[in-house]
Design a protein around this motif. Structure first.
Motif, PDB file in Angstrom:
ATOM      1  N   ALA A 102      62.302 -39.630  -2.649  1.00  0.00           N
ATOM      2  CA  ALA A 102      63.549 -38.900  -2.909  1.00  0.00           C
ATOM      3  C   ALA A 102      64.592 -39.194  -1.837  1.00  0.00           C
ATOM      4  O   ALA A 102      65.781 -39.391  -2.147  1.00  0.00           O
ATOM      5  N   LEU A 103      64.168 -39.248  -0.583  1.00  0.00           N
ATOM      6  CA  LEU A 103      65.116 -39.497   0.505  1.00  0.00           C
ATOM      7  C   LEU A 103      65.600 -40.936   0.509  1.00  0.00           C
ATOM      8  O   LEU A 103      66.746 -41.213   0.883  1.00  0.00           O
ATOM      9  N   ARG A 104      64.744 -41.852   0.099  1.00  0.00           N
ATOM     10  CA  ARG A 104      65.144 -43.262   0.049  1.00  0.00           C
ATOM     11  C   ARG A 104      66.284 -43.483  -0.936  1.00  0.00           C
ATOM     12  O   ARG A 104      67.142 -44.359  -0.728  1.00  0.00           O
ATOM     13  N   GLU A 105      66.326 -42.685  -1.981  1.00  0.00           N
ATOM     14  CA  GLU A 105      67.424 -42.797  -2.944  1.00  0.00           C
ATOM     15  C   GLU A 105      68.755 -42.425  -2.301  1.00  0.00           C
ATOM     16  O   GLU A 105      69.805 -42.951  -2.670  1.00  0.00           O
ATOM     17  N   LEU A 106      68.691 -41.532  -1.331  1.00  0.00           N
ATOM     18  CA  LEU A 106      69.912 -41.101  -0.642  1.00  0.00           C
ATOM     19  C   LEU A 106      70.315 -42.054   0.480  1.00  0.00           C
ATOM     20  O   LEU A 106      71.489 -42.137   0.837  1.00  0.00           O
ATOM     21  N   ASN A 107      69.331 -42.744   1.041  1.00  0.00           N
ATOM     22  CA  ASN A 107      69.579 -43.629   2.190  1.00  0.00           C
ATOM     23  C   ASN A 107      68.580 -44.773   2.151  1.00  0.00           C
ATOM     24  O   ASN A 107      67.471 -44.657   2.700  1.00  0.00           O
ATOM     25  N   PRO A 108      68.921 -45.891   1.524  1.00  0.00           N
ATOM     26  CA  PRO A 108      67.976 -47.009   1.399  1.00  0.00           C
ATOM     27  C   PRO A 108      67.535 -47.593   2.739  1.00  0.00           C
ATOM     28  O   PRO A 108      66.486 -48.232   2.809  1.00  0.00           O
ATOM     29  N   ARG A 109      68.300 -47.358   3.793  1.00  0.00           N
ATOM     30  CA  ARG A 109      67.947 -47.880   5.121  1.00  0.00           C
ATOM     31  C   ARG A 109      67.032 -46.918   5.888  1.00  0.00           C
ATOM     32  O   ARG A 109      66.625 -47.216   7.018  1.00  0.00           O
ATOM     33  N   LEU A 110      66.704 -45.797   5.275  1.00  0.00           N
ATOM     34  CA  LEU A 110      65.966 -44.755   5.976  1.00  0.00           C
ATOM     35  C   LEU A 110      64.551 -45.206   6.346  1.00  0.00           C
ATOM     36  O   LEU A 110      63.815 -45.747   5.516  1.00  0.00           O
ATOM     37  N   VAL A 111      64.185 -44.968   7.591  1.00  0.00           N
ATOM     38  CA  VAL A 111      62.802 -45.124   8.032  1.00  0.00           C
ATOM     39  C   VAL A 111      62.180 -43.733   8.041  1.00  0.00           C
ATOM     40  O   VAL A 111      62.703 -42.807   8.662  1.00  0.00           O
ATOM     41  N   TYR A 112      61.068 -43.603   7.332  1.00  0.00           N
ATOM     42  CA  TYR A 112      60.405 -42.304   7.160  1.00  0.00           C
ATOM     43  C   TYR A 112      59.054 -42.378   7.853  1.00  0.00           C
ATOM     44  O   TYR A 112      58.183 -43.149   7.457  1.00  0.00           O
ATOM     45  N   GLY A 113      58.870 -41.591   8.917  1.00  0.00           N
ATOM     46  CA  GLY A 113      57.615 -41.598   9.659  1.00  0.00           C
ATOM     47  C   GLY A 113      56.786 -40.367   9.367  1.00  0.00           C
ATOM     48  O   GLY A 113      57.307 -39.249   9.334  1.00  0.00           O
ATOM     49  N   ALA A 114      55.483 -40.579   9.145  1.00  0.00           N
ATOM     50  CA  ALA A 114      54.574 -39.469   8.871  1.00  0.00           C
ATOM     51  C   ALA A 114      53.327 -39.607   9.744  1.00  0.00           C
ATOM     52  O   ALA A 114      52.680 -40.655   9.735  1.00  0.00           O
ATOM     53  N   ILE A 115      53.029 -38.562  10.504  1.00  0.00           N
ATOM     54  CA  ILE A 115      51.782 -38.486  11.264  1.00  0.00           C
ATOM     55  C   ILE A 115      50.889 -37.461  10.576  1.00  0.00           C
ATOM     56  O   ILE A 115      51.261 -36.302  10.430  1.00  0.00           O
ATOM     57  N   ARG A 116      49.735 -37.910  10.133  1.00  0.00           N
ATOM     58  CA  ARG A 116      48.797 -37.020   9.456  1.00  0.00           C
ATOM     59  C   ARG A 116      47.400 -37.229  10.041  1.00  0.00           C
ATOM     60  O   ARG A 116      47.121 -38.252  10.662  1.00  0.00           O
ATOM     61  N   GLY A 117      46.527 -36.271   9.814  1.00  0.00           N
ATOM     62  CA  GLY A 117      45.177 -36.397  10.335  1.00  0.00           C
ATOM     63  C   GLY A 117      44.480 -37.646   9.847  1.00  0.00           C
ATOM     64  O   GLY A 117      43.838 -38.369  10.615  1.00  0.00           O
TER      65      GLY A 117
END
Length: 379
Positions: A102-117
């Motif tokens: 969903a966020l990539r549609e708003l900002n194609p240059r977006l880097v999305y970082g996720a830290i999970r167990g």
């Protein structure tokens, strides 16, 4: 969108180097805000030491993503920024309508970082993907507990919360690489760091030992499986670290100890022989170190053989190295009559130095400022 330790430490590393980090908090605030210790005279208690340590250099805004108005503000902020970082369990952000796609549609240059167990299904579906995790779980499952403990075999977790801090550090590195790619290509991406994976990578020795030789590494106290002397030894008034596994350092150590016979002894003349006779080396070393104060051993070996005292917090505050490297920084604390001291940044730049330039924020302290910037972008 980070909370507790792993996510905030990762974004703190970037903030220390000058990144504009906006901490998006739920109405009740990051859970770490309410953790001890507090300054002795702090009546406001906007946050304690835990929160302060990993949230300096950040701005704060409160947004409840379950509320449409706040979610809309968050979505309007996304095109302004280069990255979003969160450390929820997989699927939580999607439940808010704010997942990566969903966020990539708003900002194609977006880097999305996720830290999970246990990582995100986008990069490899773990059978534990839905499990919650904290530091101690990552340490246990990733292997570090199995190799840490007493010579008798009692296992121990590592003191610092490396199950959070190491994946956080890797995330900062991954974000930096992804941001460089986005700058060059215009293409953002999803960056996933699992706490389990990170600790396993940190425990690289137990992997190659098992793969190459079928060895299951077990606790060795403060010793090293492949190097000796390489240990923490008792002194007359404390403990000291000495590492002299190389021929040069071993010979120099023998000379200082007035035990040149050990340089020729068939049990100790090479590192492999010393490893095979590790108990004898440890006993011999301890017999010498026990007779001397820590400071005297440091005086004798410093600059000659790798050596260092076992410092506690009070020792760190008194060490001239720490002062010279600006590794303790006094930071204003709202509600307290004196500044509090936080660890400085260990990443030193000659031309563009980082550091602590903004105290940790009160909850929602910068809402008006951030919204004003957002309104300034409106055509």
């Amino acid at each position: 969108m980070t909370q507790a330790l792993a996510g905030p430490f990762s974004t703190m590393l970037l903030a220390d180097m000058g990144a504009d980090v906006v901490k998006v908090e739920r109405p009740r605030g990051d859970m770490s805000r309410h953790s001890n210790p507090y300054a002795e005279d702090d009546q406001e208690r906007a946050f304690g030491g835990y929160f302060a340590s990993v949230n300096r250099n950040k701005r704060s805004i409160v947004l409840d993503l379950e509320q449409e108005a706040d979610r809309d503000i968050f979505l309007r902020l996304v095109p302004r920024y280069d990255a979003v970082v969160e450390n929820y369990r997989a699927g939580v952000m999607e439940g808010f309508g704010a997942g990566y796609e969903a966020l990539r549609e708003l900002n194609p240059r977006l880097v999305y970082g996720a830290i999970r167990g246990f990582g995100d299904p986008r990069t490899g579906l773990s059978p534990y993907a839905d499990w919650p995790a904290f530091d101690v779980v990552a340490q246990a499952m990733g292997g570090v507990v199995s190799m840490t403990g007493t010579l008798d075999g009692d296992v121990l977790k590592v003191g610092p919360s490396i199950g959070d801090l190491y994946p956080a550090t890797l995330m900062a590195l991954g974000l930096t690489a992804a941001l460089l790619h986005a700058r060059e290509s215009g293409e953002g991406q999803f960056v996933d760091v699992a706490m389990y994976d990170s600790i396993m990578a940190l425990c690289e020795a137990i992997v190659y030992r098992y793969s190459y030789a079928g060895i299951v590494t077990t606790p060795m106290g403060n010793s090293h499986a492949q190097l000796t002397p390489f240990d923490i030894y008792p002194t007359a008034d404390g403990h000291i670290a000495i590492a002299a596994p190389t021929p040069k350092h071993w010979e120099l150590l023998c000379a200082v100890m007035d035990r040149m016979d050990l340089a020729e002894d068939e049990r100790t003349y090479s590192n492999n022989h010393r490893v095979a006779n590790a108990a004898f080396v440890r006993e011999t070393m301890s017999a010498w170190t026990c007779t001397l104060p820590t400071a005297e051993i440091v005086r004798l070996l410093g600059g000659i053989v790798p050596v260092g005292p076992v410092n506690n917090a009070a020792d760190l505050f008194a060490d001239p190295h720490v002062a010279a490297r600006e590794m303790l920084v006094a930071v204003d604390h709202p509600g307290a009559s004196r500044p509090m001291v936080l660890p400085g940044t260990p990443i030193k730049f000659a031309t563009t130095p980082g550091g602590i330039y903004r105290r940790p924020p009160r909850i929602g302290e910068h809402r008006d400022e951030i919204l004003a910037e957002l309104e300034g972008d409106t055509p």
